[in-house]
Design a protein around this motif. Sequence first.
Motif, mmCIF file in Angstrom:
data_model
loop_
_atom_site.group_PDB
_atom_site.id
_atom_site.type_symbol
_atom_site.label_atom_id
_atom_site.label_comp_id
_atom_site.label_asym_id
_atom_site.label_seq_id
_atom_site.Cartn_x
_atom_site.Cartn_y
_atom_site.Cartn_z
ATOM 1 N N ASP A 48 0.832 -1.209 0.000
ATOM 2 C CA ASP A 48 0.000 0.000 0.000
ATOM 3 C C ASP A 48 0.861 1.252 0.000
ATOM 4 N N PHE A 49 1.934 1.236 0.778
ATOM 5 C CA PHE A 49 2.837 2.386 0.830
ATOM 6 C C PHE A 49 3.501 2.625 -0.519
ATOM 7 N N MET A 50 3.969 1.555 -1.154
ATOM 8 C CA MET A 50 4.610 1.696 -2.457
ATOM 9 C C MET A 50 3.621 2.192 -3.517
ATOM 10 N N THR A 51 2.376 1.719 -3.444
ATOM 11 C CA THR A 51 1.339 2.200 -4.359
ATOM 12 C C THR A 51 1.095 3.693 -4.133
ATOM 13 N N TRP A 52 1.046 4.098 -2.878
ATOM 14 C CA TRP A 52 0.841 5.488 -2.546
ATOM 15 C C TRP A 52 1.995 6.346 -3.091
ATOM 16 N N ILE A 53 3.226 5.859 -2.949
ATOM 17 C CA ILE A 53 4.399 6.572 -3.489
ATOM 18 C C ILE A 53 4.319 6.652 -5.005
ATOM 19 N N ALA A 54 3.964 5.531 -5.650
ATOM 20 C CA ALA A 54 3.900 5.492 -7.119
ATOM 21 C C ALA A 54 2.805 6.407 -7.646
ATOM 22 N N ASP A 55 1.753 6.628 -6.872
ATOM 23 C CA ASP A 55 0.669 7.515 -7.292
ATOM 24 C C ASP A 55 0.975 8.986 -7.017
ATOM 25 N N GLY A 56 2.164 9.265 -6.588
ATOM 26 C CA GLY A 56 2.570 10.649 -6.345
ATOM 27 C C GLY A 56 2.347 11.107 -4.915
ATOM 28 N N ALA A 57 2.161 10.200 -4.003
ATOM 29 C CA ALA A 57 1.999 10.505 -2.578
ATOM 30 C C ALA A 57 0.802 11.428 -2.352
ATOM 31 N N LYS A 58 -0.289 11.103 -3.006
ATOM 32 C CA LYS A 58 -1.511 11.923 -2.852
ATOM 33 C C LYS A 58 -2.408 11.339 -1.808
#
Length: 58
Positions: A48-58
């Motif tokens: 989930d954290f990596m997905t959040w980072i990949a989405d631009g930390a929005k």
Amino acid sequence: MAVNAKKIAVYVLVVFVAYVIITNPKGAAGYVEIAFEGISNAAGAIGDFMTWIADGAK
């Protein structure tokens, strides 16, 4: 000296785990289940954290 202490600690841990498994197999299975659930939850949180980072930390 530290190497001997480490070997002794590992030996004591292995003996303790074997004792728990032999004396209470159902309880030991519960401990393993809890450990794997914790690992699974941690892996999910990292994903989930990596997905959040990949989405631009929005």
